[in-house]
Design a protein around this motif. Structure first.
Motif, PDB file in Angstrom:
ATOM      1  N   ARG A  16      12.366   4.396  -2.628  1.00 18.66           N
ATOM      2  CA  ARG A  16      13.145   3.195  -2.943  1.00 18.66           C
ATOM      3  C   ARG A  16      14.479   3.217  -2.187  1.00 18.66           C
ATOM      4  N   ARG A  39       8.038  -4.420   7.486  1.00 23.26           N
ATOM      5  CA  ARG A  39       7.917  -5.274   6.302  1.00 23.26           C
ATOM      6  C   ARG A  39       9.192  -6.064   6.056  1.00 23.26           C
ATOM      7  N   GLU A  98       9.851  11.840  -9.421  1.00 27.75           N
ATOM      8  CA  GLU A  98      11.249  11.425  -9.478  1.00 27.75           C
ATOM      9  C   GLU A  98      11.352   9.913  -9.322  1.00 27.75           C
ATOM     10  N   SER A  99      12.516   9.410  -9.626  1.00 28.69           N
ATOM     11  CA  SER A  99      12.778   7.987  -9.482  1.00 28.69           C
ATOM     12  C   SER A  99      12.537   7.541  -8.043  1.00 28.69           C
ATOM     13  N   GLY A 100      11.824   6.432  -7.895  1.00 27.31           N
ATOM     14  CA  GLY A 100      11.618   5.855  -6.570  1.00 27.31           C
ATOM     15  C   GLY A 100      10.514   6.486  -5.747  1.00 27.31           C
ATOM     16  N   THR A 101       9.697   7.366  -6.367  1.00 21.59           N
ATOM     17  CA  THR A 101       8.621   8.002  -5.602  1.00 21.59           C
ATOM     18  C   THR A 101       7.376   7.132  -5.536  1.00 21.59           C
ATOM     19  N   GLY A 102       7.340   6.055  -6.313  1.00 23.00           N
ATOM     20  CA  GLY A 102       6.186   5.156  -6.234  1.00 23.00           C
ATOM     21  C   GLY A 102       5.244   5.238  -7.428  1.00 23.00           C
ATOM     22  N   LYS A 103       5.782   5.583  -8.588  1.00 21.74           N
ATOM     23  CA  LYS A 103       4.918   5.728  -9.770  1.00 21.74           C
ATOM     24  C   LYS A 103       4.226   4.409 -10.130  1.00 21.74           C
ATOM     25  N   ASN A 127       9.814  10.235 -15.284  1.00 20.95           N
ATOM     26  CA  ASN A 127      10.526  11.036 -14.280  1.00 20.95           C
ATOM     27  C   ASN A 127      11.261  12.176 -14.970  1.00 20.95           C
ATOM     28  N   ASP A 168       5.827   2.705 -18.431  1.00 20.85           N
ATOM     29  CA  ASP A 168       6.778   3.396 -17.567  1.00 20.85           C
ATOM     30  C   ASP A 168       7.852   4.056 -18.425  1.00 20.85           C
ATOM     31  N   GLU A 169       8.393   5.172 -17.946  1.00 19.44           N
ATOM     32  CA  GLU A 169       9.440   5.903 -18.671  1.00 19.44           C
ATOM     33  C   GLU A 169       9.004   6.190 -20.100  1.00 19.44           C
ATOM     34  N   GLU A 209       0.837  -1.190   0.000  1.00 21.12           N
ATOM     35  CA  GLU A 209       0.000   0.000   0.000  1.00 21.12           C
ATOM     36  C   GLU A 209       0.879   1.249   0.000  1.00 21.12           C
ATOM     37  N   LEU A 210       0.367   2.328  -0.501  1.00 22.09           N
ATOM     38  CA  LEU A 210       1.094   3.597  -0.453  1.00 22.09           C
ATOM     39  C   LEU A 210       1.120   4.101   0.986  1.00 22.09           C
ATOM     40  N   ILE A 211       2.295   4.432   1.478  1.00 19.66           N
ATOM     41  CA  ILE A 211       2.431   4.963   2.822  1.00 19.66           C
ATOM     42  C   ILE A 211       2.674   6.462   2.725  1.00 19.66           C
ATOM     43  N   LEU A 238       7.170   6.028   7.210  1.00 23.47           N
ATOM     44  CA  LEU A 238       7.713   5.175   6.152  1.00 23.47           C
ATOM     45  C   LEU A 238       8.789   4.249   6.704  1.00 23.47           C
ATOM     46  N   MET A 288       0.493  14.190  -0.134  1.00 20.48           N
ATOM     47  CA  MET A 288       0.104  12.812  -0.439  1.00 20.48           C
ATOM     48  C   MET A 288      -1.417  12.659  -0.346  1.00 20.48           C
TER      49      MET A 288
HETATM   50  N1  LIG Z   1       4.511   5.969  -0.770  1.00 17.91           N
HETATM   51  C1  LIG Z   1       5.066   4.739  -0.741  1.00 17.91           C
HETATM   52  N2  LIG Z   1       4.700   3.865   0.210  1.00 17.91           N
HETATM   53  C2  LIG Z   1       5.242   2.632   0.262  1.00 17.91           C
HETATM   54  N3  LIG Z   1       6.157   2.170  -0.581  1.00 17.91           N
HETATM   55  C3  LIG Z   1       6.567   2.984  -1.550  1.00 17.91           C
HETATM   56  C4  LIG Z   1       6.034   4.309  -1.687  1.00 17.91           C
HETATM   57  N4  LIG Z   1       6.621   4.890  -2.738  1.00 17.91           N
HETATM   58  C5  LIG Z   1       7.474   3.986  -3.241  1.00 17.91           C
HETATM   59  N5  LIG Z   1       7.443   2.832  -2.536  1.00 17.91           N
HETATM   60  C6  LIG Z   1       8.273   1.650  -2.772  1.00 17.91           C
HETATM   61  O1  LIG Z   1       9.503   2.111  -3.304  1.00 17.91           O
HETATM   62  C7  LIG Z   1       9.917   1.310  -4.397  1.00 17.91           C
HETATM   63  C8  LIG Z   1       9.963   2.124  -5.651  1.00 17.91           C
HETATM   64  O2  LIG Z   1       8.653   2.432  -6.061  1.00 17.91           O
HETATM   65  P1  LIG Z   1       8.248   2.434  -7.617  1.00 17.91           P
HETATM   66  O3  LIG Z   1       8.916   1.306  -8.327  1.00 17.91           O
HETATM   67  O4  LIG Z   1       6.777   2.525  -7.694  1.00 17.91           O
HETATM   68  O5  LIG Z   1       8.941   3.813  -8.019  1.00 17.91           O
HETATM   69  P2  LIG Z   1       8.996   4.522  -9.432  1.00 17.91           P
HETATM   70  O6  LIG Z   1       8.485   5.896  -9.207  1.00 17.91           O
HETATM   71  O7  LIG Z   1       8.313   3.668 -10.436  1.00 17.91           O
HETATM   72  O8  LIG Z   1      10.560   4.600  -9.683  1.00 17.91           O
HETATM   73  P3  LIG Z   1      11.358   4.611 -11.098  1.00 17.91           P
HETATM   74  O9  LIG Z   1      11.121   5.955 -11.721  1.00 17.91           O
HETATM   75  O10 LIG Z   1      12.781   4.454 -10.670  1.00 17.91           O
HETATM   76  O11 LIG Z   1      10.820   3.476 -11.892  1.00 17.91           O
HETATM   77  C9  LIG Z   1       8.942   0.163  -4.471  1.00 17.91           C
HETATM   78  O12 LIG Z   1       9.442  -0.906  -3.730  1.00 17.91           O
HETATM   79  C10 LIG Z   1       7.705   0.720  -3.818  1.00 17.91           C
HETATM   80  O13 LIG Z   1       6.931  -0.305  -3.249  1.00 17.91           O
END
Ligand SMILES: Nc1ncnc2c1ncn2[C@@H]1O[C@H](COP(=O)(O)OP(=O)(O)OP(=O)(O)O)[C@@H](O)[C@H]1O
Ligand SMILES: [Mg+2]
Length: 330
Positions: free
Chosen positions: A221, A191, A32-37, A144, A102-103, A2-4, A184, A10
């Motif tokens: 991430r 987890r 940005e990279s790793g924001t949870g897209k 991103n 993606d991307e 789940e999104l945290i 987080l 948010m």
């Molecule tokens: N708000 C959030 N709550 C919980 N976990 C999150 C959250 N945002 C990101 N994550 C976790 O962080 C990791 C990266 O998320 P995700 O792959 O969705 O990022 P992304 O934006 O697609 O990055 P990229 O641009 O590098 O592909 C995953 O393991 C994801 O579960």
């Protein structure tokens, strides 16, 4: 997963997601990279009436440009050298469900035209095929990179941009919602400990402090990876600050947001005095803590308190910023 996150930015995101999930609208996710897209894309899918259908993801940056077309739309046998058998593309696989691109910025211009066509006409042609295949797929795209800038530079089709961006979602970087870091960190810690079957004690304050101060260029991430590392290197269930990744361990208040000298210069003494007052206030008057917050030795801190007349216990540490009390809004 789940999104945290509970930061106002948010919550705004969740509200918009709730509104658009159920619709078939194309969504463009920026962040940005790793924001949870990808997490957001999956959650849009599971909140839609396509939830029972497939969720198919394609990372446009991860496959060679020449293969993207066949990857998306599939190919007939013999469509090109090496195409020994027919292949369903991702659009076929996602039929009745959601296709996550993606991307999207990595998609070559000619393919951008093909994509626009599917989005508009809801039909496509397999590579080497003759017939048109109708398509019922909801597209969610993510990037991103600065797509409007790419449009301006002629690297991304403007019409496709508007077609994808019917609804735009922006995920804020972690450093702009530091209030979410403790939640987080705790949740990711639970987890990770569960996943590895390790019993872990609570998060040491020293580690949390580093987490709060670091600027997290790799966003959630990177935080998840840092936590994972602490869990794996823990001794008897105790997390060690010494196991922090070096860049996180190095972070200090000062480097969290690099301070830039304003073009017009500044008034050093009033700034220094103000920082001392802010630190004292944030630490409820606890001088040792305030000194630590400023990265000063206790003696050096006391010296400065004297210098600015803040050493007496009844000195005024009441205001943290400019007094806005008597500004009237018109
Ligand atoms: N708000 C959030 N709550 C919980 N976990 C999150 C959250 N945002 C990101 N994550 C976790 O962080 C990791 C990266 O998320 P995700 O792959 O969705 O990022 P992304 O934006 O697609 O990055 P990229 O641009 O590098 O592909 C995953 O393991 C994801 O579960
Ligand atoms: Mg991703």
């Amino acid at each position: 997963g789940e999104l945290i996150g509970k930061a106002p930015s948010m919550q705004l995101l969740y509200r918009t997601m709730q509104k658009v999930a159920a619709t078939d609208a194309t969504v463009l996710i920026a962040g940005e990279s790793g924001t949870g897209k990808e997490l957001v894309a999956r959650s849009l899918h599971s909140g839609s009436n396509r939830a029972a259908g497939p969720f198919v993801a394609l990372n446009c940056a991860a496959i060679p440009e020449t293969l993207i077309e066949s990857e998306l739309f599939g190919h007939e046998r013999g469509a090109f050298t090496g195409a020994h058998r027919r292949r369903e593309g991702r659009f076929s696989e996602a039929e009745g469900g959601t296709l996550f691109l993606d991307e999207i910025a990595s998609m070559p211009l000619p393919l951008q035209s093909s994509l626009l066509r599917v989005l508009q006409e809801r039909r496509f042609t397999r590579l080497g095929g003759t017939g048109e295949i109708s398509s019922d797929v909801r597209v969610v795209a993510a990037s991103n990179r600065d797509l409007p800038q790419m449009v301006a530079d002629g690297l991304f089709r403007e019409d496709l941009y508007y077609r994808l961006n019917v609804v735009g979602l922006e995920i804020p970087p972690l450093r702009s919602r530091r209030e979410d870091v403790p939640l987080l960190a705790e949740t990711l810690l639970e987890r990770s400990a569960r996943a590895h079957g390790i019993k872990i004690g609570s998060l040491p304050v020293e580690i949390l402090r580093r987490f709060m101060e670091y600027h997290w260029p790799g966003n959630v991430r990177e935080l998840a990876n840092a936590v994972e590392r602490l869990v794996l290197l823990a001794e008897d269930g105790a997390l060690q600050a010494g196991d922090l990744p070096p860049e996180v361990a190095r972070s200090t208040v000062g480097s969290a947001v690099p301070f830039r000298l304003p073009a017009e210069g500044l008034d050093w003494e009033s700034m220094e005095g103000d920082l001392l007052r802010q630190a004292l206030k944030r630490c409820d008057g606890n001088r040792a803590a305030a000194a630590r917050l400023l990265g000063l030795a206790y003696k050096a801190f006391l010296y400065r308190l004297e210098k600015y007349g803040l050493a007496s216990d009844d000195s005024d540490i009441g205001t943290e910023g400019p007094d806005m009390g008597n500004i009237t809004r018109g």
